[in-house]
Design a protein around this motif. Structure first.
Motif, PDB file in Angstrom:
ATOM      1  N   TYR A 166       0.819  -1.212   0.000  1.00 32.16           N
ATOM      2  CA  TYR A 166       0.000   0.000   0.000  1.00 32.16           C
ATOM      3  C   TYR A 166       0.854   1.264   0.000  1.00 32.16           C
ATOM      4  O   TYR A 166       0.564   2.232  -0.715  1.00 32.16           O
ATOM      5  CB  TYR A 166      -0.968  -0.005   1.192  1.00 32.16           C
ATOM      6  CG  TYR A 166      -2.382  -0.336   0.783  1.00 32.16           C
ATOM      7  CD1 TYR A 166      -3.299   0.672   0.499  1.00 32.16           C
ATOM      8  CD2 TYR A 166      -2.804  -1.651   0.636  1.00 32.16           C
ATOM      9  CE1 TYR A 166      -4.595   0.390   0.111  1.00 32.16           C
ATOM     10  CE2 TYR A 166      -4.090  -1.956   0.240  1.00 32.16           C
ATOM     11  CZ  TYR A 166      -4.990  -0.942  -0.017  1.00 32.16           C
ATOM     12  OH  TYR A 166      -6.264  -1.227  -0.423  1.00 32.16           O
ATOM     13  N   LEU A 170       0.670   4.072  -3.030  1.00 24.87           N
ATOM     14  CA  LEU A 170       0.429   5.501  -2.822  1.00 24.87           C
ATOM     15  C   LEU A 170       1.559   6.336  -3.420  1.00 24.87           C
ATOM     16  O   LEU A 170       1.315   7.399  -4.009  1.00 24.87           O
ATOM     17  CB  LEU A 170       0.284   5.799  -1.330  1.00 24.87           C
ATOM     18  CG  LEU A 170      -0.861   5.076  -0.604  1.00 24.87           C
ATOM     19  CD1 LEU A 170      -0.910   5.498   0.859  1.00 24.87           C
ATOM     20  CD2 LEU A 170      -2.211   5.312  -1.270  1.00 24.87           C
ATOM     21  N   ASP A 174       1.321   9.225  -6.339  1.00 20.31           N
ATOM     22  CA  ASP A 174       1.892  10.561  -6.190  1.00 20.31           C
ATOM     23  C   ASP A 174       2.814  10.896  -7.360  1.00 20.31           C
ATOM     24  O   ASP A 174       2.788  12.002  -7.916  1.00 20.31           O
ATOM     25  CB  ASP A 174       2.662  10.657  -4.867  1.00 20.31           C
ATOM     26  CG  ASP A 174       2.243  11.867  -4.043  1.00 20.31           C
ATOM     27  OD1 ASP A 174       1.877  12.887  -4.649  1.00 20.31           O
ATOM     28  OD2 ASP A 174       2.265  11.788  -2.809  1.00 20.31           O
ATOM     29  N   TYR A 209      -6.307   7.372  -5.504  1.00 21.21           N
ATOM     30  CA  TYR A 209      -5.504   7.684  -4.322  1.00 21.21           C
ATOM     31  C   TYR A 209      -6.411   7.796  -3.093  1.00 21.21           C
ATOM     32  O   TYR A 209      -6.140   7.215  -2.024  1.00 21.21           O
ATOM     33  CB  TYR A 209      -4.777   9.005  -4.583  1.00 21.21           C
ATOM     34  CG  TYR A 209      -3.485   9.261  -3.846  1.00 21.21           C
ATOM     35  CD1 TYR A 209      -3.167   8.625  -2.650  1.00 21.21           C
ATOM     36  CD2 TYR A 209      -2.579  10.190  -4.351  1.00 21.21           C
ATOM     37  CE1 TYR A 209      -1.978   8.896  -1.988  1.00 21.21           C
ATOM     38  CE2 TYR A 209      -1.378  10.460  -3.700  1.00 21.21           C
ATOM     39  CZ  TYR A 209      -1.086   9.815  -2.520  1.00 21.21           C
ATOM     40  OH  TYR A 209       0.094  10.087  -1.872  1.00 21.21           O
ATOM     41  N   LEU A 213      -6.440   5.509   0.286  1.00 23.03           N
ATOM     42  CA  LEU A 213      -6.183   6.164   1.571  1.00 23.03           C
ATOM     43  C   LEU A 213      -7.298   5.880   2.564  1.00 23.03           C
ATOM     44  O   LEU A 213      -7.041   5.598   3.745  1.00 23.03           O
ATOM     45  CB  LEU A 213      -6.039   7.674   1.367  1.00 23.03           C
ATOM     46  CG  LEU A 213      -4.730   8.159   0.747  1.00 23.03           C
ATOM     47  CD1 LEU A 213      -4.869   9.607   0.282  1.00 23.03           C
ATOM     48  CD2 LEU A 213      -3.569   8.028   1.731  1.00 23.03           C
ATOM     49  N   VAL A 217      -6.699   4.356   6.386  1.00 18.97           N
ATOM     50  CA  VAL A 217      -6.474   5.501   7.260  1.00 18.97           C
ATOM     51  C   VAL A 217      -6.625   5.157   8.740  1.00 18.97           C
ATOM     52  O   VAL A 217      -6.082   5.851   9.611  1.00 18.97           O
ATOM     53  CB  VAL A 217      -7.420   6.660   6.874  1.00 18.97           C
ATOM     54  CG1 VAL A 217      -8.875   6.308   7.185  1.00 18.97           C
ATOM     55  CG2 VAL A 217      -7.004   7.958   7.543  1.00 18.97           C
ATOM     56  N   GLN A 223      -1.533   5.993   9.782  1.00 14.38           N
ATOM     57  CA  GLN A 223      -2.667   6.901   9.977  1.00 14.38           C
ATOM     58  C   GLN A 223      -2.290   8.371   9.818  1.00 14.38           C
ATOM     59  O   GLN A 223      -2.993   9.130   9.141  1.00 14.38           O
ATOM     60  CB  GLN A 223      -3.294   6.674  11.347  1.00 14.38           C
ATOM     61  CG  GLN A 223      -4.587   7.437  11.558  1.00 14.38           C
ATOM     62  CD  GLN A 223      -5.286   7.037  12.832  1.00 14.38           C
ATOM     63  OE1 GLN A 223      -4.705   7.099  13.911  1.00 14.38           O
ATOM     64  NE2 GLN A 223      -6.532   6.601  12.723  1.00 14.38           N
ATOM     65  N   HIS A 225       0.114   9.825   8.147  1.00 15.05           N
ATOM     66  CA  HIS A 225       0.360  10.180   6.745  1.00 15.05           C
ATOM     67  C   HIS A 225      -0.940  10.162   5.945  1.00 15.05           C
ATOM     68  O   HIS A 225      -1.201  11.070   5.132  1.00 15.05           O
ATOM     69  CB  HIS A 225       1.359   9.206   6.125  1.00 15.05           C
ATOM     70  CG  HIS A 225       1.514   9.377   4.643  1.00 15.05           C
ATOM     71  ND1 HIS A 225       2.225  10.422   4.080  1.00 15.05           N
ATOM     72  CD2 HIS A 225       1.027   8.641   3.588  1.00 15.05           C
ATOM     73  CE1 HIS A 225       2.173  10.329   2.759  1.00 15.05           C
ATOM     74  NE2 HIS A 225       1.461   9.266   2.437  1.00 15.05           N
ATOM     75  N   ALA A 226      -1.770   9.126   6.150  1.00 10.99           N
ATOM     76  CA  ALA A 226      -3.007   8.994   5.374  1.00 10.99           C
ATOM     77  C   ALA A 226      -3.965  10.147   5.654  1.00 10.99           C
ATOM     78  O   ALA A 226      -4.580  10.699   4.736  1.00 10.99           O
ATOM     79  CB  ALA A 226      -3.670   7.650   5.672  1.00 10.99           C
ATOM     80  N   LYS A 229      -2.697  13.237   3.956  1.00  9.11           N
ATOM     81  CA  LYS A 229      -2.824  13.188   2.496  1.00  9.11           C
ATOM     82  C   LYS A 229      -4.273  13.382   2.064  1.00  9.11           C
ATOM     83  O   LYS A 229      -4.551  14.060   1.055  1.00  9.11           O
ATOM     84  CB  LYS A 229      -2.288  11.851   1.983  1.00  9.11           C
ATOM     85  CG  LYS A 229      -1.785  11.922   0.556  1.00  9.11           C
ATOM     86  CD  LYS A 229      -0.511  12.757   0.491  1.00  9.11           C
ATOM     87  CE  LYS A 229      -0.161  13.145  -0.925  1.00  9.11           C
ATOM     88  NZ  LYS A 229       1.080  13.923  -1.004  1.00  9.11           N
ATOM     89  N   ILE A 230      -5.208  12.810   2.794  1.00  8.34           N
ATOM     90  CA  ILE A 230      -6.630  13.030   2.475  1.00  8.34           C
ATOM     91  C   ILE A 230      -6.945  14.519   2.551  1.00  8.34           C
ATOM     92  O   ILE A 230      -7.608  15.086   1.672  1.00  8.34           O
ATOM     93  CB  ILE A 230      -7.539  12.227   3.427  1.00  8.34           C
ATOM     94  CG1 ILE A 230      -7.428  10.716   3.141  1.00  8.34           C
ATOM     95  CG2 ILE A 230      -8.990  12.682   3.300  1.00  8.34           C
ATOM     96  CD1 ILE A 230      -8.134   9.836   4.155  1.00  8.34           C
ATOM     97  N   TYR A 375     -12.209  13.979   8.985  1.00 11.17           N
ATOM     98  CA  TYR A 375     -10.916  14.048   8.295  1.00 11.17           C
ATOM     99  C   TYR A 375     -10.761  15.374   7.557  1.00 11.17           C
ATOM    100  O   TYR A 375      -9.652  15.898   7.427  1.00 11.17           O
ATOM    101  CB  TYR A 375     -10.777  12.907   7.286  1.00 11.17           C
ATOM    102  CG  TYR A 375     -10.857  11.513   7.862  1.00 11.17           C
ATOM    103  CD1 TYR A 375     -10.621  11.270   9.212  1.00 11.17           C
ATOM    104  CD2 TYR A 375     -11.170  10.422   7.051  1.00 11.17           C
ATOM    105  CE1 TYR A 375     -10.691   9.982   9.735  1.00 11.17           C
ATOM    106  CE2 TYR A 375     -11.237   9.134   7.560  1.00 11.17           C
ATOM    107  CZ  TYR A 375     -11.007   8.917   8.902  1.00 11.17           C
ATOM    108  OH  TYR A 375     -11.075   7.643   9.411  1.00 11.17           O
TER     109      TYR A 375
END
Length: 505
Positions: A166, A170, A174, A209, A213, A217, A223, A225-226, A229-230, A375
């Motif tokens: 995963y 990701l 990116d 993506y 995520l 998440v 968590q 980072h996810a 990124k969201i 989020y």
């Protein structure tokens, strides 16, 4: 004499070599391409991947997720959570075989003479899409060493941890986002999804993506980072991460019926296509909420029953999934029309939209859940309404109503006073409909969230527990024994109830 013969032999070899060289040079056609180009791999790679997903959606996902019921009392009925280990082979074998085509897009687009950042980006998106389906189906899988048999003769690849897979998926997405910014030209005729539009591929990649995520998440290892990124994609840096923003930008391979673009459903015998009944859960929700996708008489015959579901004596009637063997004959219930029935009535066998990869509605429901969970900021009912409305309009562009009025009339409108779980159920019941025909995403989402809540029939096997994965193909145990044993020692028993990484607490 011997010396003379040797000299004649050497002269002959030289002559033959020279003739062969001249022959090859004379037979090169200067107007044809003798090297593969990136676009040459796209049509086959996409058609193959979508075909494999559609077939598994129809006979596996739909049975598990109570869209259909394959009527019968014999063994191996998926709708009873009873399926043979041989079911594992199809997705594994075909997607890994096709992955070479997908990677060849990137390989050829990275060569100096063919250098093209758009094709590189598209290849990375397709890799992330297909590998995510593989790992979500089986758990730990060959990843970093997969598809190396052809060039490196590596036939026993290691199995990577799903967490590591995963993280790399990701990263691929990116990188694809950055590559596609360059907007390098693509061949329109080789792209059945977006007709060579890099900006639309970029939107699909970033939407994918978000899908991935959201799936991970909750895991402590990723968590922070996810979550970041969201928020970056949807709020703080949205301009750098464009996403699917309309039905027209949905990722769909539309089956035109011309040349190679014939729906794989057409390869199914008509009697087999209509053999499976519609599930009671799926049918009752559509019927009781007067869902436009199955009943819009005010628009005439072209709009009636867009999903091609046959009524029984004028009514839509489904079969309870998981019914006990030998209890009742359900053979005369609603089913999907085949292409040869009742001309003028829609059939999914010839429906262009069945090549669904990711639609706008799914993106809206992702936003709704992200808002509900805090989020990102916003009112979750806004994208909730948009998700419903956009999916109905995807199938019925002429629909004249709106989601709010439709839900109010059906007594299933959003209620701010609902509990968190009630709101999750509202979101995911509608998302379930939007994911109709989208590979195994209904199954993956159910395993992630427990929604929508599915009734449990008395005939369910496996102690009534929804399978958490497919077992690895049996032949892997003998063809790759060392890596196989390492994988099950780490992940757990090679059984359908062993949870994959993102399902574990």
């Amino acid at each position: 004499m011997k010396i003379k013969n040797i000299l004649l032999l050497l002269l002959g070899i030289t002559f033959l070599t020279s003739c062969d060289k001249d022959f090859v040079e004379m037979n090169i056609n200067p107007t044809t391409q003798d090297k593969a180009l990136p676009h040459m791999f796209m049509n086959n790679a996409l058609i193959n991947a979508v075909t494999y997903n559609m077939n598994r959606n129809r006979n596996f996902n739909n049975e598990l997720m109570q869209v259909t019921v394959s009527i019968g009392d014999g063994d191996g009925k998926v709708f009873r959570y009873d399926f043979r280990r041989s079911w594992s082979d199809y997705t594994w074998n075909n997607h890994y075989l096709n992955m070479s085509n997908i990677k060849d897009i990137h390989k050829t687009a990275s060569e100096e003479l063919n250098y093209n950042r758009s094709y590189q980006g598209v290849s990375l998106i397709l890799q992330a899409w297909v590998y995510s389906i593989l790992t979500d189906t089986y758990g730990d899988i060959p990843y970093t060493q997969s598809t190396l048999g052809r060039d490196s003769l590596l036939f026993e690849p290691k199995f990577d941890l799903q967490k590591d897979i995963y993280v790399d998926l990701l990263n691929k997405l990116d990188t694809a986002n950055t590559l596609l910014k360059a907007n390098d030209l693509m061949e329109t005729g080789s792209d059945p999804i977006y007709k060579g539009a890099p900006d639309k591929w970029r939107k699909f990649g970033n939407s994918l993506y978000l899908r991935l995520l959201l799936r991970i998440v909750h895991k402590p290892e990723v968590q922070e980072h996810a979550l970041a990124k969201i928020k970056e994609i949807l709020e703080t840096n949205a301009s750098n991460y464009p996403i699917i923003a309309s039905n027209e930008e949905s990722a769909i391979l539309r089956w035109t019926g011309v040349d190679d673009f014939k729906s794989p459903f057409m390869a199914t015998r008509v009697q087999d296509f209509r053999a499976s009944a519609i599930s009671e859960f799926f049918m009752d929700f559509l019927r009781d909420t007067n869902d436009p996708r199955i009943n819009i008489p005010e628009y005439g015959t072209s709009g009636i029953n867009r999903w091609g579901i046959a009524p029984v004596s004028g009514s839509f009637v489904g079969v309870p999934s998981g019914y006990a063997a030998g209890t009742e004959d359900y053979s005369k219930m609603s089913y999907f029309y085949s292409a040869d029935q009742n001309k003028g009535v829609n059939s999914l066998q010839v429906e262009p939209l069945t090549g669904m990869i990711m639609n706008f509605s799914e993106v809206e429901f992702i936003k709704s859940e992200a808002m509900l969970k805090g989020y990102i900021s916003g009112d979750p009912k806004t994208p909730f309404y948009s998700g419903i409305e956009s999916n109905i309009r995807l199938w019925i562009p002429e629909w004249k109503s709106n989601a709010k009025d439709h839900l109010v009339a059906s007594d299933i409108d959003w209620n701010d006073a609902d509990t968190f779980e009630q709101k999750m159920e509202r979101i995911h019941k509608q998302k379930y409909l939007a994911l109709f025909l989208v590979d195994n995403q209904q199954w993956f989402e159910y395993r992630r969230t427990g929604h929508p809540v599915l009734p449990k029939g008395p005939g369910l096997q496996n102690n009534g527990e929804m399978p958490a994965r497919m077992a690895y193909p049996v032949y892997v145990q003998s063809s790759n024994p060392t890596s196989y044993k390492e994988a099950i020692a780490r992940q757990g028993a090679d059984e359908i109830n062993t949870k994959v990484w993102w399902q574990k607490p």
